[in-house]
Design a protein around this motif. Structure first.
Motif, PDB file in Angstrom:
ATOM      1  N   MET A  91       0.984   6.616  -6.884  1.00 34.42           N
ATOM      2  CA  MET A  91      -0.234   7.094  -7.569  1.00 34.42           C
ATOM      3  C   MET A  91      -0.426   8.594  -7.358  1.00 34.42           C
ATOM      4  N   GLY A 135       0.619   4.011  -2.819  1.00 28.55           N
ATOM      5  CA  GLY A 135       0.032   5.301  -2.434  1.00 28.55           C
ATOM      6  C   GLY A 135       0.896   6.470  -2.894  1.00 28.55           C
ATOM      7  N   PHE A 136       2.201   6.409  -2.570  1.00 28.75           N
ATOM      8  CA  PHE A 136       3.078   7.524  -2.961  1.00 28.75           C
ATOM      9  C   PHE A 136       3.179   7.640  -4.486  1.00 28.75           C
ATOM     10  N   VAL A 181      -7.243  -3.959   4.741  1.00 30.70           N
ATOM     11  CA  VAL A 181      -6.376  -3.780   5.919  1.00 30.70           C
ATOM     12  C   VAL A 181      -7.188  -3.258   7.107  1.00 30.70           C
ATOM     13  N   LEU A 223     -17.167   0.689  -2.897  1.00 33.09           N
ATOM     14  CA  LEU A 223     -17.184   0.597  -1.431  1.00 33.09           C
ATOM     15  C   LEU A 223     -18.470   1.239  -0.917  1.00 33.09           C
ATOM     16  N   LEU A 246       0.818  -1.236   0.000  1.00 27.91           N
ATOM     17  CA  LEU A 246       0.000   0.000   0.000  1.00 27.91           C
ATOM     18  C   LEU A 246       0.836   1.263   0.000  1.00 27.91           C
ATOM     19  N   LEU A 247       1.926   1.270   0.786  1.00 24.95           N
ATOM     20  CA  LEU A 247       2.702   2.506   0.930  1.00 24.95           C
ATOM     21  C   LEU A 247       3.310   2.955  -0.409  1.00 24.95           C
ATOM     22  N   TYR A 258      -4.876   3.468  -8.063  1.00 28.67           N
ATOM     23  CA  TYR A 258      -5.860   3.995  -7.102  1.00 28.67           C
ATOM     24  C   TYR A 258      -6.830   2.895  -6.664  1.00 28.67           C
ATOM     25  N   TRP A 283     -10.925   5.941   3.754  1.00 30.49           N
ATOM     26  CA  TRP A 283     -12.330   5.627   3.434  1.00 30.49           C
ATOM     27  C   TRP A 283     -13.185   6.902   3.494  1.00 30.49           C
ATOM     28  N   HIS A 316      -5.091   0.412  -4.410  1.00 29.14           N
ATOM     29  CA  HIS A 316      -4.798   1.008  -3.108  1.00 29.14           C
ATOM     30  C   HIS A 316      -6.060   1.028  -2.233  1.00 29.14           C
TER      31      HIS A 316
HETATM   32  C1  HEM Z   1      -3.476   1.401   6.447  1.00 28.82           C
HETATM   33  C2  HEM Z   1      -3.867   1.508   5.204  1.00 28.82           C
HETATM   34  C3  HEM Z   1      -3.384   2.591   4.269  1.00 28.82           C
HETATM   35  C4  HEM Z   1      -2.111   3.086   4.071  1.00 28.82           C
HETATM   36  C5  HEM Z   1      -0.821   2.653   4.771  1.00 28.82           C
HETATM   37  C6  HEM Z   1      -2.207   4.122   3.059  1.00 28.82           C
HETATM   38  C7  HEM Z   1      -1.139   4.868   2.580  1.00 28.82           C
HETATM   39  C8  HEM Z   1      -1.239   5.900   1.650  1.00 28.82           C
HETATM   40  C9  HEM Z   1      -0.148   6.685   1.153  1.00 28.82           C
HETATM   41  C10 HEM Z   1       1.324   6.500   1.529  1.00 28.82           C
HETATM   42  C11 HEM Z   1      -0.646   7.606   0.283  1.00 28.82           C
HETATM   43  C12 HEM Z   1       0.146   8.691  -0.463  1.00 28.82           C
HETATM   44  C13 HEM Z   1       0.074   9.973   0.355  1.00 28.82           C
HETATM   45  C14 HEM Z   1       0.722  11.158  -0.330  1.00 28.82           C
HETATM   46  O1  HEM Z   1       1.729  11.005  -1.032  1.00 28.82           O
HETATM   47  O2  HEM Z   1       0.211  12.277  -0.128  1.00 28.82           O
HETATM   48  C15 HEM Z   1      -2.073   7.387   0.204  1.00 28.82           C
HETATM   49  C16 HEM Z   1      -2.943   8.113  -0.596  1.00 28.82           C
HETATM   50  C17 HEM Z   1      -4.290   7.781  -0.794  1.00 28.82           C
HETATM   51  N1  HEM Z   1      -5.002   6.797  -0.148  1.00 28.82           N
HETATM   52 FE1  HEM Z   1      -4.275   5.532   1.246  1.00 28.82          FE
HETATM   53  N2  HEM Z   1      -3.522   4.225   2.673  1.00 28.82           N
HETATM   54  C18 HEM Z   1      -4.269   3.309   3.382  1.00 28.82           C
HETATM   55  C19 HEM Z   1      -5.635   3.088   3.288  1.00 28.82           C
HETATM   56  C20 HEM Z   1      -6.488   3.691   2.380  1.00 28.82           C
HETATM   57  C21 HEM Z   1      -7.905   3.413   2.236  1.00 28.82           C
HETATM   58  C22 HEM Z   1      -8.704   2.407   3.087  1.00 28.82           C
HETATM   59  C23 HEM Z   1      -8.368   4.201   1.224  1.00 28.82           C
HETATM   60  C24 HEM Z   1      -9.744   4.290   0.664  1.00 28.82           C
HETATM   61  C25 HEM Z   1     -10.640   3.330   0.720  1.00 28.82           C
HETATM   62  C26 HEM Z   1      -7.247   5.000   0.758  1.00 28.82           C
HETATM   63  C27 HEM Z   1      -7.316   5.942  -0.258  1.00 28.82           C
HETATM   64  C28 HEM Z   1      -6.289   6.765  -0.649  1.00 28.82           C
HETATM   65  C29 HEM Z   1      -6.412   7.773  -1.686  1.00 28.82           C
HETATM   66  C30 HEM Z   1      -7.642   8.061  -2.543  1.00 28.82           C
HETATM   67  C31 HEM Z   1      -5.175   8.429  -1.755  1.00 28.82           C
HETATM   68  C32 HEM Z   1      -4.767   9.571  -2.691  1.00 28.82           C
HETATM   69  C33 HEM Z   1      -5.036  10.879  -2.028  1.00 28.82           C
HETATM   70  C34 HEM Z   1      -4.727  12.009  -2.986  1.00 28.82           C
HETATM   71  O3  HEM Z   1      -4.876  11.798  -4.183  1.00 28.82           O
HETATM   72  O4  HEM Z   1      -4.354  13.071  -2.482  1.00 28.82           O
HETATM   73  N3  HEM Z   1      -6.126   4.673   1.482  1.00 28.82           N
HETATM   74  N4  HEM Z   1      -2.398   6.362   1.042  1.00 28.82           N
END
Ligand code: HEM
Length: 188
Positions: free
Chosen positions: A34, A31-32, A61, A128, A27-28, A51, A111, A54
């Motif tokens: 995307m 996330g970074f 999780v 979801l 995920l990490l 996306y 979420w 993730h």
């Molecule tokens: C423990 C679980 C999770 C971890 C470790 C995690 C980690 C991350 C990380 C590292 C980023 C990038 C942050 C950045 O660079 O600004 C991110 C972005 C994002 N996460 Fe997660 N995430 C988790 C759970 C979730 C869940 C459950 C959802 C939705 C159902 C989600 C939706 C998103 C979205 C949409 C973004 C992009 C936000 C943006 O575009 O600014 N994440 N996440």
């Protein structure tokens, strides 16, 4: 079947630990990566899949960590050997509880963010459920995602500490603490 060692974690707890660890390590970087692509305005199939993956893994999780917390609250946990000093025990326990808290908080914020943003689509064409009580508001979603991102950075720091501690027990101390979470070795 009782699969626990003496007062140790159950087989389910150990499996959950490694499954959650693997999902978080996926995920990490996703996330970074995307968010980098989104900031560079690259909206192709790959960005969409990142996306969707993730959100799917993140939502899984959330429920796996809640399951872990229930098991943690209802089972005994193994104690450390006397060779582990009190400050080190406190540091380890604090790190572990902060990790649980951060995982739940980050996943809930993710979420909430996708609910506010109106982006609930995940893999396999599934949507979801919307998080109850969260209004549709894209500006609010951006604020939620900013906190989500900062907490993810804090999570990276704590994970580093947690893994370093575990490896020290395994490679330097040889005190059996690493085996508390081993899928193969029994507790010492
Ligand atoms: C423990 C679980 C999770 C971890 C470790 C995690 C980690 C991350 C990380 C590292 C980023 C990038 C942050 C950045 O660079 O600004 C991110 C972005 C994002 N996460 Fe997660 N995430 C988790 C759970 C979730 C869940 C459950 C959802 C939705 C159902 C989600 C939706 C998103 C979205 C949409 C973004 C992009 C936000 C943006 O575009 O600014 N994440 N996440």
């Amino acid at each position: 079947m009782d699969t626990r060692g003496t007062l140790g974690f159950s087989a389910t707890q150990r499996w959950l630990h490694w499954i959650v660890a693997m999902l978080v390590l996926i995920l990490l970087p996703i996330g970074f990566w995307m968010v980098d692509r989104a900031e560079a305005n690259i909206w192709d199939g790959l960005t969409g899949t990142l996306y969707a993956s993730h959100k799917t893994f993140g939502f899984i999780v959330l429920w796996l960590v809640i399951w872990r917390l229930i098991l943690r609250a209802t089972n005994t946990a193994p104690d450390y050997p006397d060779s582990v000093s009190v400050p080190v025990r406190k540091l380890a326990k604090t790190t572990q509880w902060l990790l649980y808290s951060l995982l739940v908080a980050i996943a809930l914020l993710g979420w909430a963010g996708v609910t506010a943003f109106g982006a609930l689509n995940i893999l396999f064409g599934i949507n979801l459920p919307a998080m109850p009580g969260i209004p549709a508001d894209k500006e609010f979603a951006k604020e939620i995602f900013a906190i989500h991102g900062w907490l993810a950075v804090a999570l990276c720091v704590l994970l580093f500490l947690h893994v370093a501690g575990a490896l020290k027990h395994r490679l330097v101390d040889h005190d059996g603490v690493f085996n508390h979470m081993s899928l193969t070795a029994r507790d010492k």
